[in-house]
Design an enzyme around this catalytic site. Structure first.
Site, short mmCIF file in Angstrom:
data_model
loop_
_atom_site.label_atom_id
_atom_site.label_comp_id
_atom_site.label_asym_id
_atom_site.label_seq_id
_atom_site.Cartn_x
_atom_site.Cartn_y
_atom_site.Cartn_z
N ASP A 89 27.68 74.99 59.13
CA ASP A 89 26.98 73.85 58.52
C ASP A 89 25.49 74.03 58.81
O ASP A 89 25.12 74.50 59.88
CB ASP A 89 27.48 72.53 59.12
CG ASP A 89 27.19 71.36 58.20
OD1 ASP A 89 28.13 70.78 57.64
OD2 ASP A 89 25.99 71.01 58.04
N THR A 103 35.57 68.88 45.69
CA THR A 103 36.02 68.34 44.41
C THR A 103 35.05 68.74 43.31
O THR A 103 33.87 68.40 43.35
CB THR A 103 36.10 66.79 44.51
OG1 THR A 103 37.02 66.47 45.55
CG2 THR A 103 36.56 66.17 43.21
N GLU A 147 40.72 59.01 54.37
CA GLU A 147 40.00 58.70 55.61
C GLU A 147 40.89 57.77 56.44
O GLU A 147 41.60 56.93 55.91
CB GLU A 147 38.67 58.01 55.30
CG GLU A 147 37.69 58.95 54.68
CD GLU A 147 36.29 58.35 54.52
OE1 GLU A 147 35.95 57.40 55.24
OE2 GLU A 147 35.56 58.86 53.67
N PHE A 152 49.59 51.77 46.53
CA PHE A 152 48.34 51.53 45.79
C PHE A 152 48.46 50.43 44.75
O PHE A 152 47.87 50.49 43.68
CB PHE A 152 47.81 52.85 45.19
CG PHE A 152 47.06 53.64 46.22
CD1 PHE A 152 47.73 54.25 47.26
CD2 PHE A 152 45.67 53.73 46.20
CE1 PHE A 152 47.06 54.94 48.26
CE2 PHE A 152 44.98 54.41 47.20
CZ PHE A 152 45.69 55.02 48.23
N LEU A 153 49.25 49.41 45.10
CA LEU A 153 49.38 48.25 44.21
C LEU A 153 48.76 47.01 44.85
O LEU A 153 49.00 45.90 44.39
CB LEU A 153 50.85 47.98 43.90
CG LEU A 153 51.59 48.96 43.00
CD1 LEU A 153 53.01 48.50 42.76
CD2 LEU A 153 50.87 49.15 41.67
N ALA A 193 46.26 44.32 45.35
CA ALA A 193 45.05 43.71 44.79
C ALA A 193 44.13 43.38 45.95
O ALA A 193 44.58 43.18 47.08
CB ALA A 193 45.42 42.46 44.02
N GLY A 250 36.48 51.24 47.31
CA GLY A 250 35.18 51.80 47.66
C GLY A 250 35.39 53.18 48.23
O GLY A 250 36.37 53.85 47.92
N CYS A 271 35.16 58.67 47.57
CA CYS A 271 35.86 59.44 46.54
C CYS A 271 36.12 58.70 45.24
O CYS A 271 35.69 59.16 44.18
CB CYS A 271 37.20 59.94 47.09
SG CYS A 271 37.00 61.25 48.27
N LYS A 279 33.14 57.79 42.92
CA LYS A 279 32.46 59.03 42.51
C LYS A 279 33.33 59.85 41.54
O LYS A 279 32.85 60.34 40.52
CB LYS A 279 32.15 59.83 43.78
CG LYS A 279 31.66 61.24 43.55
CD LYS A 279 31.28 61.90 44.85
CE LYS A 279 32.42 62.63 45.52
NZ LYS A 279 32.61 64.01 45.12
C1 UDX Z 1 40.98 58.62 48.55
C2 UDX Z 1 42.29 59.28 48.08
O1 UDX Z 1 43.39 58.43 48.45
C3 UDX Z 1 42.42 60.66 48.69
O2 UDX Z 1 43.61 61.27 48.21
C4 UDX Z 1 41.21 61.49 48.31
O3 UDX Z 1 41.27 62.77 48.90
C5 UDX Z 1 39.92 60.79 48.76
O4 UDX Z 1 39.89 59.46 48.21
P1 UDX Z 1 40.07 57.39 50.73
O5 UDX Z 1 38.78 57.26 50.01
O6 UDX Z 1 40.08 57.83 52.14
O7 UDX Z 1 41.04 58.40 49.94
O8 UDX Z 1 40.76 55.95 50.70
P2 UDX Z 1 42.07 55.26 50.10
O9 UDX Z 1 42.99 54.92 51.19
O10 UDX Z 1 42.61 56.00 48.97
O11 UDX Z 1 41.42 53.88 49.59
C6 UDX Z 1 40.37 53.85 48.66
C7 UDX Z 1 39.95 52.43 48.37
O12 UDX Z 1 40.96 51.78 47.61
C8 UDX Z 1 39.73 51.56 49.60
O13 UDX Z 1 38.55 50.79 49.40
C9 UDX Z 1 40.95 50.67 49.66
O14 UDX Z 1 40.69 49.41 50.24
C10 UDX Z 1 41.27 50.52 48.17
N1 UDX Z 1 42.69 50.22 47.93
C11 UDX Z 1 43.65 51.13 48.25
C12 UDX Z 1 43.05 49.01 47.32
O15 UDX Z 1 42.21 48.17 47.00
N2 UDX Z 1 44.38 48.78 47.07
C13 UDX Z 1 45.35 49.69 47.37
O16 UDX Z 1 46.54 49.38 47.10
C14 UDX Z 1 44.98 50.89 48.00
#
Ligand code: UDX
Length: 439
Positions: free
Chosen positions: A32, A125, A161, A259-260, A262, A267, A270, A273
């Protein structure tokens, strides 16, 4: 060769993957250009907050399995070179490839006079077609030929994360975009040492591997925005509750329950972006991306639910004391990149409210943005004390321990806006309890 593998870029993905590989007995070189970062890593002091990271780092350094360098030229001491540099957004949402272009140029110059066959693995990515550009760049600056003197593989990362180590060691899938049998064999030999026996490897072309990453993240973001849209409907139905909808539709295997949730929107570094980058890329191809534009539009306005409730309950916000529990974009991290807390705090300050915040680990990062315009509490209780309203922005476990009586005892007015549905409406029915997706 001195090392099995080198990583160029020790951010979230690079560092997590490097320490996990080292833990599996691989000799790793981490590169790095940021000398502060290198010094911290050398002292087993992780620059990112991640479970098990410091332990693994300490072990890797003690056992001499992770060495560090600031010079990209050192990657020639390894056979396989992972590119894990950042690919930030440009103003128009498209991805900026400057770091990856610079790194590939540096690698090309470094391998120019070396006989060895190198495999360069793109983990950053990147939009489809980038691997081809990298190949051109490598050929141009090294005067070597792809497939003869070096190979390029695309191997996107899906770690989250907060669970980066576990996700890296036990991924649902390993996507390998590769065009030659020789490279396939080289990467398989490495991955066999790292992952479990039945490797869930998906072999595909480099361009498809690049698109898989965007499709994966964009679909997850779509699920979240879809549920946030349903939550807006549920909020307007007297006994509506988005959680009941979630539980039922999540039982459908075709949908799945993850991931359902609400909430106040997604944020992090990833989702926002990557969705923007896919929209920009689609535009270049002349493909309409209304679906993803809606995903972003819902996400951008989702935090306004909080203000609809505040307007109704408190009217003018000037001078009102608002407490905020949770600043990080999600629990188990101190990362506030694109966090909803920032949008909420900015608007509260515009409305001249008095804002007090608390996050178990993200207070310091938030201070860098808001300085002394808000106050920072040391714990949840002192955060909510005397406030007119408490907004739950991140679903940290410790907030779930708070009982209705704590809010009644400490707050000036026990008005709660549960932005992440951490409390049960039954338990909190004696308070002025409002929540996302609750009618
Ligand atoms: C994400 C992807 O999951 C991962 O596969 C990729 O490599 C990088 O981006 P990350 O950014 O660490 O990972 O967080 P993640 O747990 O996916 O959550 C992203 C955002 O979605 C968070 O702000 C979280 O609060 C929100 N979220 C997640 C929801 O609002 N509802 C959900 O059901 C799940």
């Amino acid at each position: 060769m001195e090392y099995d593998v080198a990583f160029v870029g020790l951010g979230y993905v690079g560092l997590s993957t490097a320490v996990c590989f080292a833990d599996r007995g691989i000799n790793v070189l981490g590169v790095d250009i940021d000398s502060k970062k290198i010094n911290r890593i050398k002292n087993a002091d992780s620059p990112i907050h991640e479970k098990y990271m410091n332990e693994l780092l300490e072990k890797a350094i003690k056992k001499n399995r992770l060495s560090l360098s600031r010079k990209v030229a050192d990657v020639t001491k390894a056979k396989i070179i992972f590119l894990t540099v950042g690919t930030p957004s440009r103003k128009n949402g498209s991805i900026d490839l400057k770091y990856i272009e610079q790194a590939s140029k540096d690698i090309a110059i470094a391998i120019k006079d070396i006989e060895e066959y190198f495999v360069i693995v793109i983990k950053s990515t990147v939009v489809p077609g980038t691997a081809l550009k990298i190949i051109d760049n490598l050929e141009k600056h090294s005067r070597k030929k792809n497939s003869i003197h070096f190979g390029v593989i695309v191997n996107p990362e899906f770690l989250q994360e907060g669970s980066a180590i576990n996700d890296t060691l036990r991924p649902d899938k390993i996507v390998v975009g590769v065009n030659s049998e020789k490279d396939k064999k080289i990467i398989y030999k490495l991955f066999k040492k790292i992952y479990r026996k039945n490797l869930p490897i998906v072999y595909t072309t480099p361009s498809n591997a690049e698109l898989i990453k965007y499709a994966n993240n964009s679909l997850l973001a779509t699920k979240i925005s879809f549920m946030n849209y349903i939550s807006r409907i549920a909020e307007r139905i007297p006994d509506g509750d988005v959680n009941e909808i979630k539980n039922a539709i999540g039982m459908d295997k075709r949908i799945s329950e993850s991931f359902l949730n609400a909430g106040l929107g997604f944020g992090g570094s990833c989702f926002p972006k990557d969705v923007k980058a896919l929209i920009a890329f689609s535009k270049e191809l002349g493909v309409n991306s209304e679906i993803l534009q809606s995903v972003l539009a819902i996400n951008d306005t989702q935090f306004m639910s909080v203000f609809n409730i505040l307007n109704k309950e408190l009217g003018q916000l000037e001078g009102k004391r608002i407490s905020i529990l949770g600043l990080a974009f999600k629990p188990e991290t101190d990362d506030i990149r694109d966090a909803t807390s920032i949008k909420i705090i900015k608007r509260l300050l515009d409305k001249k409210a008095k804002v007090r915040v608390y996050d178990p680990i993200a207070n310091n990062n938030t201070k860098r943005i808001f300085g002394s315009s808000i106050t920072y509490a040391k714990d949840s209780e002192s955060c909510i004390r005397n406030s007119d309203c408490c907004i739950i922005v991140t679903e940290w476990k410790e907030f779930k321990m708070l009982k209705p009586k704590d809010f009644i005892r400490l707050m000036k007015r026990p008005l709660i806006i549960d932005g992440r549905r951490i409390f049960s409406k039954k338990q909190f029915n004696k308070l002025e309890y409002h929540a996302i997706g609750l009618g």
